[in-house]
Each structure stands twice: as structure tokens, then as C-alpha cells.
Design a protein around this motif. Structure first.
Motif, PDB file in Angstrom:
ATOM      1  N   ASN A 180       0.832  -1.198   0.000  1.00  0.00           N
ATOM      2  CA  ASN A 180       0.000   0.000   0.000  1.00  0.00           C
ATOM      3  C   ASN A 180       0.873   1.258   0.000  1.00  0.00           C
ATOM      4  N   LYS A 181       1.909   1.272   0.817  1.00  0.00           N
ATOM      5  CA  LYS A 181       2.806   2.431   0.887  1.00  0.00           C
ATOM      6  C   LYS A 181       3.551   2.638  -0.436  1.00  0.00           C
ATOM      7  N   ILE A 182       4.032   1.543  -1.002  1.00  0.00           N
ATOM      8  CA  ILE A 182       4.749   1.631  -2.282  1.00  0.00           C
ATOM      9  C   ILE A 182       3.810   2.147  -3.370  1.00  0.00           C
ATOM     10  N   ALA A 183       2.582   1.649  -3.401  1.00  0.00           N
ATOM     11  CA  ALA A 183       1.618   2.068  -4.416  1.00  0.00           C
ATOM     12  C   ALA A 183       1.281   3.548  -4.289  1.00  0.00           C
ATOM     13  N   VAL A 184       1.152   4.035  -3.075  1.00  0.00           N
ATOM     14  CA  VAL A 184       0.848   5.456  -2.873  1.00  0.00           C
ATOM     15  C   VAL A 184       2.000   6.317  -3.376  1.00  0.00           C
ATOM     16  N   VAL A 185       3.216   5.942  -3.035  1.00  0.00           N
ATOM     17  CA  VAL A 185       4.381   6.717  -3.470  1.00  0.00           C
ATOM     18  C   VAL A 185       4.516   6.677  -4.989  1.00  0.00           C
ATOM     19  N   MET A 186       4.370   5.510  -5.592  1.00  0.00           N
ATOM     20  CA  MET A 186       4.493   5.404  -7.041  1.00  0.00           C
ATOM     21  C   MET A 186       3.390   6.174  -7.756  1.00  0.00           C
ATOM     22  N   SER A 187       2.195   6.192  -7.203  1.00  0.00           N
ATOM     23  CA  SER A 187       1.111   6.975  -7.800  1.00  0.00           C
ATOM     24  C   SER A 187       1.416   8.461  -7.758  1.00  0.00           C
ATOM     25  N   ALA A 188       1.969   8.928  -6.646  1.00  0.00           N
ATOM     26  CA  ALA A 188       2.331  10.338  -6.535  1.00  0.00           C
ATOM     27  C   ALA A 188       3.431  10.693  -7.526  1.00  0.00           C
ATOM     28  N   VAL A 189       4.428   9.837  -7.653  1.00  0.00           N
ATOM     29  CA  VAL A 189       5.521  10.084  -8.599  1.00  0.00           C
ATOM     30  C   VAL A 189       4.993  10.098 -10.034  1.00  0.00           C
ATOM     31  N   ALA A 190       4.127   9.159 -10.368  1.00  0.00           N
ATOM     32  CA  ALA A 190       3.558   9.103 -11.718  1.00  0.00           C
ATOM     33  C   ALA A 190       2.710  10.335 -12.011  1.00  0.00           C
ATOM     34  N   ALA A 191       1.966  10.814 -11.026  1.00  0.00           N
ATOM     35  CA  ALA A 191       1.142  12.009 -11.223  1.00  0.00           C
ATOM     36  C   ALA A 191       2.008  13.236 -11.486  1.00  0.00           C
ATOM     37  N   VAL A 192       3.056  13.398 -10.714  1.00  0.00           N
ATOM     38  CA  VAL A 192       3.953  14.541 -10.921  1.00  0.00           C
ATOM     39  C   VAL A 192       4.640  14.434 -12.283  1.00  0.00           C
ATOM     40  N   ALA A 193       5.058  13.237 -12.663  1.00  0.00           N
ATOM     41  CA  ALA A 193       5.692  13.045 -13.968  1.00  0.00           C
ATOM     42  C   ALA A 193       4.714  13.353 -15.099  1.00  0.00           C
ATOM     43  N   ALA A 194       3.468  12.942 -14.954  1.00  0.00           N
ATOM     44  CA  ALA A 194       2.463  13.200 -15.989  1.00  0.00           C
ATOM     45  C   ALA A 194       2.210  14.700 -16.151  1.00  0.00           C
ATOM     46  N   VAL A 195       2.153  15.423 -15.053  1.00  0.00           N
ATOM     47  CA  VAL A 195       1.967  16.873 -15.135  1.00  0.00           C
ATOM     48  C   VAL A 195       3.180  17.513 -15.806  1.00  0.00           C
ATOM     49  N   GLY A 196       4.370  17.078 -15.437  1.00  0.00           N
ATOM     50  CA  GLY A 196       5.579  17.624 -16.047  1.00  0.00           C
ATOM     51  C   GLY A 196       5.650  17.362 -17.538  1.00  0.00           C
ATOM     52  N   VAL A 197       5.308  16.167 -17.959  1.00  0.00           N
ATOM     53  CA  VAL A 197       5.326  15.836 -19.390  1.00  0.00           C
ATOM     54  C   VAL A 197       4.265  16.647 -20.126  1.00  0.00           C
ATOM     55  N   GLY A 198       3.105  16.831 -19.507  1.00  0.00           N
ATOM     56  CA  GLY A 198       2.064  17.643 -20.130  1.00  0.00           C
ATOM     57  C   GLY A 198       2.493  19.079 -20.324  1.00  0.00           C
ATOM     58  N   ILE A 199       3.133  19.649 -19.333  1.00  0.00           N
ATOM     59  CA  ILE A 199       3.630  21.029 -19.445  1.00  0.00           C
ATOM     60  C   ILE A 199       4.735  21.103 -20.493  1.00  0.00           C
ATOM     61  N   TRP A 200       5.656  20.151 -20.472  1.00  0.00           N
ATOM     62  CA  TRP A 200       6.747  20.120 -21.445  1.00  0.00           C
ATOM     63  C   TRP A 200       6.217  20.018 -22.872  1.00  0.00           C
ATOM     64  N   ALA A 201       5.199  19.180 -23.080  1.00  0.00           N
ATOM     65  CA  ALA A 201       4.640  18.997 -24.422  1.00  0.00           C
ATOM     66  C   ALA A 201       3.933  20.261 -24.904  1.00  0.00           C
TER      67      ALA A 201
ATOM     68  N   LEU B   9       4.870  23.383 -24.259  1.00  0.00           N
ATOM     69  CA  LEU B   9       5.782  24.496 -24.473  1.00  0.00           C
ATOM     70  C   LEU B   9       6.105  24.636 -25.960  1.00  0.00           C
ATOM     71  N   PRO B  10       6.273  25.867 -26.423  1.00  0.00           N
ATOM     72  CA  PRO B  10       6.613  26.046 -27.835  1.00  0.00           C
ATOM     73  C   PRO B  10       8.028  25.549 -28.120  1.00  0.00           C
ATOM     74  N   THR B  11       8.228  25.087 -29.328  1.00  0.00           N
ATOM     75  CA  THR B  11       9.552  24.606 -29.708  1.00  0.00           C
ATOM     76  C   THR B  11      10.449  25.785 -30.047  1.00  0.00           C
ATOM     77  N   ARG B  12      11.719  25.569 -29.945  1.00  0.00           N
ATOM     78  CA  ARG B  12      12.692  26.606 -30.250  1.00  0.00           C
ATOM     79  C   ARG B  12      12.912  26.674 -31.751  1.00  0.00           C
ATOM     80  N   ARG B  13      12.887  27.851 -32.294  1.00  0.00           N
ATOM     81  CA  ARG B  13      13.124  28.032 -33.717  1.00  0.00           C
ATOM     82  C   ARG B  13      14.556  28.524 -33.921  1.00  0.00           C
ATOM     83  N   SER B  14      15.095  28.224 -35.061  1.00  0.00           N
ATOM     84  CA  SER B  14      16.475  28.607 -35.331  1.00  0.00           C
ATOM     85  C   SER B  14      16.627  30.111 -35.510  1.00  0.00           C
ATOM     86  N   GLY B  15      15.592  30.794 -35.928  1.00  0.00           N
ATOM     87  CA  GLY B  15      15.652  32.235 -36.107  1.00  0.00           C
ATOM     88  C   GLY B  15      16.223  32.664 -37.438  1.00  0.00           C
ATOM     89  N   GLY B  16      16.879  31.775 -38.157  1.00  0.00           N
ATOM     90  CA  GLY B  16      17.445  32.123 -39.457  1.00  0.00           C
ATOM     91  C   GLY B  16      16.407  32.028 -40.556  1.00  0.00           C
TER      92      GLY B  16
END
Length: 92
Positions: free
Chosen positions: A31-52, A54-61
Motif C-alpha cells: 500500500n505504501k509503495i503504491a501510494v508513493v508510485m502513484s504520486a511520482v507518476a502524477a507529478v511526472a504526468a503533469v511535467g510531461v504535459g507542461i513540457w509537451a 511548451l513552444p519549440t525553439r526556432r532557429s531564427g534564421g
């Protein structure tokens, strides 16, 4: 394609290992392991969503192509006059 396969294999392996660990350990520990892994997965999912989102960097040329020649093709073919690039590389 290789990167995609590596990612899916690593992900499947981690899920399989976690499933085995949760089956082997005691209920309270699982139960403890599952709670911790769920929290880690939730934070990772939010981070990936924010990262996705974000606008991509353009070369500017600017891209300039000149004297590429004449492209001719048959009825079922395609032609290229000297430049081939993805849409993200071309400027408006």
C-alpha cells in the motif's frame, strides 16, 4: 523508431517489476509503495504535459533557395527542385 521501442520496453519492464514487487511484499508495504508510485507518476504526468505544451525553439534564421531548376514528373510521380524539408523548418 528505435527510441520508441526502447521507451516502450523500459516502461513495460518497470511496470512488470512493480507488479511483482507489489505481489510479493506485505499488504501494508504494498500500500505504501503504491501510494508513493502513484504520486511520482502524477507529478511526472503533469511535467510531461507542461513540457509537451511548451513552444519549440526556432532557429531564427531565414531560408533562401534560388536557382533550383525545373522539376518535371510523369502522371504518377513527384518532383523536387532542390529543397526538401519538414514544415517546421520553413518560414512563412
Amino acid at each position: 523508431m528505435i527510441t520508441q521501442r526502447v521507451v516502450i520496453v523500459v516502461t513495460a519492464s518497470v511496470v512488470a517489476v512493480l507488479a511483482v514487487v507489489l505481489m510479493v511484499v506485505r499488504w501494508d508495504d504494498a500500500n505504501k509503495i503504491a501510494v508513493v508510485m502513484s504520486a511520482v507518476a502524477a507529478v511526472a504526468a503533469v511535467g510531461v504535459g507542461i513540457w509537451a505544451g511548451l513552444p519549440t525553439r526556432r532557429s531564427g534564421g531565414r531560408l533562401r533557395v534560388s536557382r533550383t531548376g525545373k522539376a518535371t514528373t510523369g502522371s504518377k510521380g513527384s518532383a523536387n527542385t532542390g529543397l526538401s524539408a519538414s514544415g517546421g523548418l520553413l518560414t512563412e
